[in-house]
Design a protein around this motif. Structure first.
Motif, PDB file in Angstrom:
ATOM      1  N   THR A 109       0.854  -1.192   0.000  1.00 39.68           N
ATOM      2  CA  THR A 109       0.000   0.000   0.000  1.00 39.68           C
ATOM      3  C   THR A 109       0.887   1.238   0.000  1.00 39.68           C
ATOM      4  OG1 THR A 109      -1.893   1.078   1.073  1.00 39.68           O
ATOM      5  CG2 THR A 109      -0.184   0.176   2.511  1.00 39.68           C
ATOM      6  N   THR A 110       0.270   2.377   0.190  1.00 39.56           N
ATOM      7  CA  THR A 110       0.990   3.657   0.192  1.00 39.56           C
ATOM      8  C   THR A 110       0.505   4.504   1.356  1.00 39.56           C
ATOM      9  OG1 THR A 110       1.179   3.604  -2.227  1.00 39.56           O
ATOM     10  CG2 THR A 110       1.563   5.723  -1.155  1.00 39.56           C
ATOM     11  N   LEU A 111       1.409   5.242   1.943  1.00 43.09           N
ATOM     12  CA  LEU A 111       1.051   6.229   2.956  1.00 43.09           C
ATOM     13  C   LEU A 111       1.021   7.604   2.308  1.00 43.09           C
ATOM     14  CD1 LEU A 111       3.370   5.187   5.940  1.00 43.09           C
ATOM     15  CD2 LEU A 111       0.991   4.507   5.537  1.00 43.09           C
ATOM     16  N   LEU A 112      -0.062   8.340   2.515  1.00 42.64           N
ATOM     17  CA  LEU A 112      -0.142   9.723   2.067  1.00 42.64           C
ATOM     18  C   LEU A 112       0.278  10.602   3.244  1.00 42.64           C
ATOM     19  CD1 LEU A 112      -0.974  11.742  -0.153  1.00 42.64           C
ATOM     20  CD2 LEU A 112      -3.255  11.762   0.880  1.00 42.64           C
ATOM     21  N   VAL A 113       1.362  11.344   3.066  1.00 40.80           N
ATOM     22  CA  VAL A 113       1.928  12.178   4.133  1.00 40.80           C
ATOM     23  C   VAL A 113       1.703  13.641   3.776  1.00 40.80           C
ATOM     24  CG1 VAL A 113       3.988  12.734   5.484  1.00 40.80           C
ATOM     25  CG2 VAL A 113       3.674  10.414   4.564  1.00 40.80           C
ATOM     26  N   THR A 114       1.026  14.377   4.660  1.00 37.91           N
ATOM     27  CA  THR A 114       0.710  15.783   4.420  1.00 37.91           C
ATOM     28  C   THR A 114       1.237  16.633   5.566  1.00 37.91           C
ATOM     29  OG1 THR A 114      -1.322  15.123   3.287  1.00 37.91           O
ATOM     30  CG2 THR A 114      -1.145  17.426   3.948  1.00 37.91           C
ATOM     31  N   ALA A 115       1.908  17.739   5.224  1.00 36.52           N
ATOM     32  CA  ALA A 115       2.420  18.676   6.230  1.00 36.52           C
ATOM     33  C   ALA A 115       2.720  20.009   5.559  1.00 36.52           C
ATOM     34  CB  ALA A 115       3.684  18.127   6.897  1.00 36.52           C
ATOM     35  N   ALA A 116       2.391  21.094   6.241  1.00 38.75           N
ATOM     36  CA  ALA A 116       2.678  22.449   5.755  1.00 38.75           C
ATOM     37  C   ALA A 116       2.147  22.679   4.345  1.00 38.75           C
ATOM     38  CB  ALA A 116       4.189  22.721   5.816  1.00 38.75           C
ATOM     39  N   GLY A 117       1.007  22.074   4.034  1.00 33.90           N
ATOM     40  CA  GLY A 117       0.403  22.271   2.730  1.00 33.90           C
ATOM     41  C   GLY A 117       1.042  21.475   1.610  1.00 33.90           C
ATOM     42  N   ARG A 118       1.980  20.598   1.923  1.00 36.29           N
ATOM     43  CA  ARG A 118       2.658  19.775   0.924  1.00 36.29           C
ATOM     44  C   ARG A 118       2.383  18.306   1.185  1.00 36.29           C
ATOM     45  NH1 ARG A 118       3.757  23.615  -2.833  1.00 36.29           N
ATOM     46  NH2 ARG A 118       4.600  25.460  -1.786  1.00 36.29           N
ATOM     47  N   THR A 119       2.550  17.488   0.170  1.00 33.94           N
ATOM     48  CA  THR A 119       2.304  16.057   0.325  1.00 33.94           C
ATOM     49  C   THR A 119       3.446  15.244  -0.273  1.00 33.94           C
ATOM     50  OG1 THR A 119       1.082  15.913  -1.761  1.00 33.94           O
ATOM     51  CG2 THR A 119      -0.193  16.349   0.235  1.00 33.94           C
ATOM     52  N   THR A 120       3.597  14.035   0.231  1.00 38.93           N
ATOM     53  CA  THR A 120       4.506  13.053  -0.347  1.00 38.93           C
ATOM     54  C   THR A 120       3.925  11.681  -0.073  1.00 38.93           C
ATOM     55  OG1 THR A 120       6.817  12.337  -0.492  1.00 38.93           O
ATOM     56  CG2 THR A 120       5.947  12.804   1.708  1.00 38.93           C
ATOM     57  N   ARG A 121       4.457  10.670  -0.718  1.00 39.03           N
ATOM     58  CA  ARG A 121       3.952   9.310  -0.554  1.00 39.03           C
ATOM     59  C   ARG A 121       5.083   8.365  -0.184  1.00 39.03           C
ATOM     60  NH1 ARG A 121      -1.261   8.625  -2.719  1.00 39.03           N
ATOM     61  NH2 ARG A 121      -2.037  10.504  -3.768  1.00 39.03           N
ATOM     62  N   VAL A 122       4.732   7.377   0.659  1.00 33.54           N
ATOM     63  CA  VAL A 122       5.718   6.391   1.106  1.00 33.54           C
ATOM     64  C   VAL A 122       5.155   4.999   0.833  1.00 33.54           C
ATOM     65  CG1 VAL A 122       6.975   5.448   3.084  1.00 33.54           C
ATOM     66  CG2 VAL A 122       6.598   7.923   2.907  1.00 33.54           C
TER      67      VAL A 122
END
Length: 261
Positions: A109-122
């Protein structure tokens, strides 16, 4: 005259209360101002990235946390981990109350990481949700070291504490195992009722402990020790190999602005 003295006394007490209230409110204001100075506003973040960049979970107790870092326009790296929202994109994994990622069933699966208005995926891979026996070397000893039992100021000192000695910082797991299990005729464990073991009662302050409270009965550490006791306090010091390297994340910490952590 007596009445006048009583009135003065009451006025004095009122004055002290008022002055105390003023001094307390002033102190709070000063602390609030200090906090404002120590915690500067977060500068605009251009991008974020998470470490580790990919996660593989190998059994039911395997749990991981992410370090989320933001990159500012000025090139600063700022820690956004406390602010980050982590959302699993499927039911293969879940986040526990402490923010650790834990496996639910095998898969990817994937983790959706959101912080300070930005996103990344793990990306996340779960290879198994089996529950292998608790490892004394890999799980019990790290708990004892993490809560301070093996420090030089505690049972890791040259003479130990209160008749109980462990190796300094856990450098000798075999010595520590025998100290825990065979010393004082094994009184530190209650195999029929693990929760009544001294090894659990003392650090939770269910009985007096000069080292104070180290963890509570709902913690991850408590569950590791209790499960190990219920499984028969087995040793794996002759089986588990020593670690051949350590890895620190982030590899190059940046504390570039006042108040950063």
């Amino acid at each position: 005259m007596l009445c006048w003295k009583r009135c003065l006394s009451r006025l004095s007490r009122v004055a002290r209360v008022v002055l105390t209230g003023v001094s307390l409110s002033s102190a709070v204001s000063v602390r609030a101002a200090d906090d404002a100075v120590k915690k500067p506003a977060l500068p605009p973040v251009l991008s974020i990235f998470a470490q580790p960049a990919a996660i593989t979970l190998t059994d039911r107790r395997d749990a991981r946390a992410l370090v989320v870092t933001g990159r500012t326009q000025a090139g600063y790296a700022v820690d956004l981990s406390p602010l980050a929202k982590i959302t699993p994109q499927s039911g293969i994994v879940r986040l526990d109350a402490d923010g650790y990622l834990q496996p639910v069933k095998p898969g990817t699966t994937t983790l959706l990481v959101t912080a300070a208005g930005r996103t990344t995926r793990v990306p996340v891979t779960v290879t198994s949700v089996a529950s292998p026996p608790i490892s004394f070397v890999r799980e019990v000893m790290p708990v004892l070291s993490k809560v301070g039992c093996t420090q030089g100021t505690c049972h890791g000192s040259a003479k130990g504490k209160n008749g109980f000695k462990l190796s300094l910082r856990g450098y000798d797991p075999d010595f520590d195992y025998h100290a825990l299990v065979t010393d004082v005729a094994g009184r530190r464990f209650n195999r029929t009722d693990p929760a009544q073991s001294l090894m659990l009662l003392k650090p939770t302050l269910a009985v007096p402990h000069k080292g104070g409270m180290l963890f509570d009965s709902k913690s991850r550490y408590y569950n590791v020790l209790k499960t190990w006791i219920s499984e028969g306090v087995r040793s794996d010091t002759e089986i588990v190999k020593r670690a051949n390297r350590l890895e620190v994340v982030p590899a190059v910490p940046n504390v570039t602005l006042p108040g950063m952590t």
